[in-house]
Design a protein around this motif. Sequence first.
Motif, PDB file in Angstrom:
ATOM      1  N   LYS A 298       0.887  -1.197   0.108  1.00 28.81           N
ATOM      2  CA  LYS A 298       0.260   0.065  -0.050  1.00 28.81           C
ATOM      3  C   LYS A 298       0.843   1.239  -0.161  1.00 28.81           C
ATOM      4  O   LYS A 298       0.316   2.291  -0.912  1.00 28.81           O
ATOM      5  CB  LYS A 298      -0.930   0.020   1.451  1.00 28.81           C
ATOM      6  N   LYS A 299       2.030   1.342   0.725  1.00 23.88           N
ATOM      7  CA  LYS A 299       2.382   2.498   0.952  1.00 23.88           C
ATOM      8  C   LYS A 299       3.327   2.161  -0.820  1.00 23.88           C
ATOM      9  O   LYS A 299       3.458   3.749  -1.131  1.00 23.88           O
ATOM     10  CB  LYS A 299       4.538   1.936   2.060  1.00 23.88           C
ATOM     11  N   LEU A 300       3.989   1.352  -0.974  1.00 23.41           N
ATOM     12  CA  LEU A 300       4.108   2.019  -2.156  1.00 23.41           C
ATOM     13  C   LEU A 300       3.339   2.528  -3.892  1.00 23.41           C
ATOM     14  O   LEU A 300       3.771   3.266  -4.178  1.00 23.41           O
ATOM     15  CB  LEU A 300       5.399   0.254  -3.201  1.00 23.41           C
ATOM     16  N   VAL A 301       2.529   1.846  -3.315  1.00 19.20           N
ATOM     17  CA  VAL A 301       1.404   1.899  -4.062  1.00 19.20           C
ATOM     18  C   VAL A 301       1.013   3.882  -3.578  1.00 19.20           C
ATOM     19  O   VAL A 301       0.991   4.893  -4.908  1.00 19.20           O
ATOM     20  CB  VAL A 301       0.089   1.537  -4.650  1.00 19.20           C
ATOM     21  N   ASP A 302       0.410   4.214  -2.914  1.00 18.90           N
ATOM     22  CA  ASP A 302       0.742   5.349  -2.636  1.00 18.90           C
ATOM     23  C   ASP A 302       0.703   6.155  -2.815  1.00 18.90           C
ATOM     24  O   ASP A 302       1.208   7.571  -3.278  1.00 18.90           O
ATOM     25  CB  ASP A 302       0.003   5.420  -0.922  1.00 18.90           C
ATOM     26  N   ASP A 303       2.701   6.204  -2.222  1.00 17.14           N
ATOM     27  CA  ASP A 303       3.922   6.943  -2.595  1.00 17.14           C
ATOM     28  C   ASP A 303       4.252   7.194  -4.197  1.00 17.14           C
ATOM     29  O   ASP A 303       4.396   7.974  -4.597  1.00 17.14           O
ATOM     30  CB  ASP A 303       5.361   6.299  -1.948  1.00 17.14           C
ATOM     31  N   THR A 304       3.329   6.472  -5.036  1.00 14.53           N
ATOM     32  CA  THR A 304       3.648   6.194  -6.669  1.00 14.53           C
ATOM     33  C   THR A 304       2.362   7.677  -6.984  1.00 14.53           C
ATOM     34  O   THR A 304       2.979   8.268  -7.830  1.00 14.53           O
ATOM     35  CB  THR A 304       3.229   5.363  -7.262  1.00 14.53           C
ATOM     36  N   PHE A 305       1.428   7.611  -6.589  1.00 14.72           N
ATOM     37  CA  PHE A 305       0.707   7.938  -6.808  1.00 14.72           C
ATOM     38  C   PHE A 305       0.685   9.614  -6.214  1.00 14.72           C
ATOM     39  O   PHE A 305       0.072  10.598  -6.747  1.00 14.72           O
ATOM     40  CB  PHE A 305      -0.821   7.715  -6.226  1.00 14.72           C
ATOM     41  N   ILE A 306       0.358   9.145  -5.129  1.00 19.86           N
ATOM     42  CA  ILE A 306       1.394  10.899  -4.360  1.00 19.86           C
ATOM     43  C   ILE A 306       2.298  11.998  -4.893  1.00 19.86           C
ATOM     44  O   ILE A 306       2.266  12.992  -5.187  1.00 19.86           O
ATOM     45  CB  ILE A 306       1.179  11.038  -2.780  1.00 19.86           C
ATOM     46  N   GLY A 307       2.908  10.398  -5.200  1.00 21.19           N
ATOM     47  CA  GLY A 307       4.940  11.220  -6.046  1.00 21.19           C
ATOM     48  C   GLY A 307       4.232  12.161  -7.879  1.00 21.19           C
ATOM     49  O   GLY A 307       4.479  13.006  -7.758  1.00 21.19           O
ATOM     50  N   MET A 308       2.958  11.649  -8.370  1.00 20.68           N
ATOM     51  CA  MET A 308       2.740  11.912  -9.845  1.00 20.68           C
ATOM     52  C   MET A 308       1.822  13.498  -8.740  1.00 20.68           C
ATOM     53  O   MET A 308       1.800  14.036 -10.355  1.00 20.68           O
ATOM     54  CB  MET A 308       1.561  11.139  -9.891  1.00 20.68           C
ATOM     55  N   MET A 309       0.706  13.472  -8.113  1.00 26.33           N
ATOM     56  CA  MET A 309       0.332  14.399  -7.867  1.00 26.33           C
ATOM     57  C   MET A 309       0.538  15.479  -7.553  1.00 26.33           C
ATOM     58  O   MET A 309       0.739  17.233  -7.369  1.00 26.33           O
ATOM     59  CB  MET A 309      -0.676  14.346  -6.968  1.00 26.33           C
ATOM     60  N   LYS A 310       2.204  15.759  -6.601  1.00 28.72           N
ATOM     61  CA  LYS A 310       2.927  16.479  -6.285  1.00 28.72           C
ATOM     62  C   LYS A 310       3.838  17.256  -7.706  1.00 28.72           C
ATOM     63  O   LYS A 310       4.063  17.958  -7.509  1.00 28.72           O
ATOM     64  CB  LYS A 310       4.242  15.964  -4.927  1.00 28.72           C
ATOM     65  N   SER A 311       4.002  15.842  -8.199  1.00 29.13           N
ATOM     66  CA  SER A 311       4.802  16.314  -9.421  1.00 29.13           C
ATOM     67  C   SER A 311       4.125  17.462 -10.232  1.00 29.13           C
ATOM     68  O   SER A 311       4.631  17.669 -11.046  1.00 29.13           O
ATOM     69  CB  SER A 311       5.619  15.424 -10.465  1.00 29.13           C
ATOM     70  N   GLY A 312       2.956  17.009 -10.733  1.00 24.37           N
ATOM     71  CA  GLY A 312       2.028  17.272 -11.696  1.00 24.37           C
ATOM     72  C   GLY A 312       1.190  16.216 -13.094  1.00 24.37           C
ATOM     73  O   GLY A 312       1.057  16.807 -13.640  1.00 24.37           O
ATOM     74  N   GLU A 313       2.765  15.203 -12.234  1.00 25.67           N
ATOM     75  CA  GLU A 313       2.130  14.192 -13.395  1.00 25.67           C
ATOM     76  C   GLU A 313       0.656  13.735 -13.382  1.00 25.67           C
ATOM     77  O   GLU A 313       0.647  13.661 -14.443  1.00 25.67           O
ATOM     78  CB  GLU A 313       3.615  12.960 -13.484  1.00 25.67           C
ATOM     79  N   PHE A 314       0.175  13.832 -12.418  1.00 26.13           N
ATOM     80  CA  PHE A 314      -1.227  13.207 -12.052  1.00 26.13           C
ATOM     81  C   PHE A 314      -2.142  13.976 -12.893  1.00 26.13           C
ATOM     82  O   PHE A 314      -2.879  13.893 -13.879  1.00 26.13           O
ATOM     83  CB  PHE A 314      -1.609  13.121 -10.301  1.00 26.13           C
ATOM     84  N   GLU A 315      -2.238  15.584 -12.405  1.00 28.95           N
ATOM     85  CA  GLU A 315      -2.759  16.466 -13.894  1.00 28.95           C
ATOM     86  C   GLU A 315      -2.826  16.640 -14.795  1.00 28.95           C
ATOM     87  O   GLU A 315      -3.785  15.992 -15.505  1.00 28.95           O
ATOM     88  CB  GLU A 315      -2.422  18.026 -12.934  1.00 28.95           C
TER      89      GLU A 315
END
Length: 296
Positions: free
Chosen positions: A240-257
């Motif tokens: 769960k930490k690996l999955v969450d960290d992946t998504f949170i990283g994308m959200m922080k970097s702008g990649e998610f947007e």
Amino acid sequence: MKLSVLMASMAAAVLFTATGAQAADTLAKIAESGKITLAYRESSVPFSYLDGPNKPIGFSVELSNAVVEAVKKKLNKPNLQVSLMAVTSQNRIPLITNGTVDLECGSTTNNSARGKDVAFAVNHFYTGTRLLAKKSSKIKDYADLAKKTVASTTGTTNALVMRKYNADKNLGMDIVLGKDHADAFLLVESDRAVAFAMDDILLFGLIANAKTPADYEVVGEALQVEPYACMLPKDDPAFKKLVDDTFIGMMKSGEFEKLYTKWFMQPIPPKNVPLNLPMSDQLKENLKAFSDKPAT
């Protein structure tokens, strides 16, 4: 196989708590097998759907792929095998709980009831139950469904919401369930149902890919707001930490947007029609809060 090796292999796949309950160790299982299994949906536009035989694409598919890259790096397995498995609303949870599937990123609502069986990553979308109907039907709201046949999809929260609303309002609706979203949409397309009750974003996606998009509209107020999140095995904090960290990283970097803009604002396959759905206030807030809070 030697007993010691067999026992080590079994321990890598699953750990036993003092209470006798099973706690998953997904990363150990993946390392042992050299394979990660991802679930996908066949008609959850624009999250996870088919663009040709056995070719899943979509917003959630790209989230899954990001997790795969993180797992490869974590385990130092650049040639990790990726197995894809189509799932439905009905079988997606059992396939996670029995260990067949490691990660399901589709259009799954994160709620407390499901949280008893599976874990959810950080929420990546927010939606609510509305109605898809033909414009010619004159259906505009839930009251117009009294004594009429209404479609939803087997195994979804929307079907439960509609059954409760039907009972509470004494509307006398005949609620019929399709095996998947495409099947439920077909019930409306073929006039076997006057409306399809589902998450509004999925309804917009179905209309965009319909034979005659101009014939349909999404109507009614959202009955409830629910978060979407990726499912993974319960009681597996490392994965769960690996999955969450992946998504949170994308959200922080702008990649998610950027990914959101690609799938919700720009033309998408197969008809290259844009959904033109700006990011909701709830999702904008979660790009800062990183919440995995379930719906009730």
